[in-house]
Write a protein that holds these residues in place. Structure first.
Motif, mmCIF file in Angstrom:
data_model
loop_
_atom_site.group_PDB
_atom_site.id
_atom_site.type_symbol
_atom_site.label_atom_id
_atom_site.label_comp_id
_atom_site.label_asym_id
_atom_site.label_seq_id
_atom_site.Cartn_x
_atom_site.Cartn_y
_atom_site.Cartn_z
ATOM 1 N N GLU A 58 0.828 -1.209 0.000
ATOM 2 C CA GLU A 58 0.000 0.000 0.000
ATOM 3 C C GLU A 58 0.863 1.261 0.000
ATOM 4 O OE1 GLU A 58 -3.549 2.121 2.618
ATOM 5 O OE2 GLU A 58 -2.954 0.066 3.069
ATOM 6 N N LEU A 59 1.881 1.293 0.837
ATOM 7 C CA LEU A 59 2.792 2.442 0.872
ATOM 8 C C LEU A 59 3.481 2.616 -0.473
ATOM 9 C CD1 LEU A 59 4.280 4.722 2.361
ATOM 10 C CD2 LEU A 59 5.920 2.993 3.147
ATOM 11 N N GLY A 60 3.967 1.536 -1.054
ATOM 12 C CA GLY A 60 4.623 1.595 -2.347
ATOM 13 C C GLY A 60 3.714 2.159 -3.428
ATOM 14 N N LEU A 65 2.084 6.571 -7.042
ATOM 15 C CA LEU A 65 1.045 7.417 -7.635
ATOM 16 C C LEU A 65 1.266 8.907 -7.385
ATOM 17 C CD1 LEU A 65 -2.145 5.309 -6.818
ATOM 18 C CD2 LEU A 65 -1.111 5.707 -9.076
ATOM 19 N N GLU A 66 1.834 9.240 -6.232
ATOM 20 C CA GLU A 66 1.972 10.654 -5.870
ATOM 21 C C GLU A 66 3.381 10.980 -5.394
ATOM 22 O OE1 GLU A 66 -1.197 12.705 -4.193
ATOM 23 O OE2 GLU A 66 -2.562 10.992 -4.288
ATOM 24 N N GLU A 71 7.826 13.550 -2.112
ATOM 25 C CA GLU A 71 9.287 13.628 -2.215
ATOM 26 C C GLU A 71 9.938 14.400 -1.068
ATOM 27 O OE1 GLU A 71 12.857 14.844 -5.302
ATOM 28 O OE2 GLU A 71 10.842 15.600 -5.648
ATOM 29 N N PRO A 72 9.448 15.596 -0.704
ATOM 30 C CA PRO A 72 10.100 16.301 0.425
ATOM 31 C C PRO A 72 10.054 15.500 1.725
ATOM 32 C CG PRO A 72 8.654 17.790 -0.779
ATOM 33 C CD PRO A 72 8.387 16.404 -1.302
#
Length: 98
Positions: A58-60, A65-66, A71-72
């Protein structure tokens, strides 16, 4: 949790330089990499996507997707992860925290 808790057996990889010994004990891939980052004063952590997907699908999927949204946070998480075991590790980058 992923960076700290993900483990592999030495025979699961062809890169034996990741392990600290030639035993058949599980090793923490990203803890070892964090130690190398601090020792070599680098800021790049190499993540094997299949590791993340096997640890937390799920985390992956959410990151995939986002990615640009997260990223930060991902950069800060890596910096904090390395800093936990190496408090003197300094990550000087204009992008961190933006």
């Amino acid at each position: 949790d992923f960076l700290r808790d993900f483990v592999m057996m030495p025979d699961e990889t062809t890169d034996q330089s990741q392990t600290n010994s030639q035993t058949s004990q599980p090793y923490h891939v990203y803890v070892i990499q964090a130690n190398k980052m601090a020792e070599e004063d680098t800021t790049t952590m190499y993540l094997d996507w299949s590791h993340l997907m096997s640890f937390d699908t799920e985390l992956g999927e959410v990151i995939e997707l986002e990615y640009y949204r997260f990223e930060p946070c991902l950069r800060n998480a890596i910096r904090d992860f390395v800093g936990q075991s190496h408090p003197t590790y300094i990550w000087e980058s204009e992008d961190v925290g933006r």
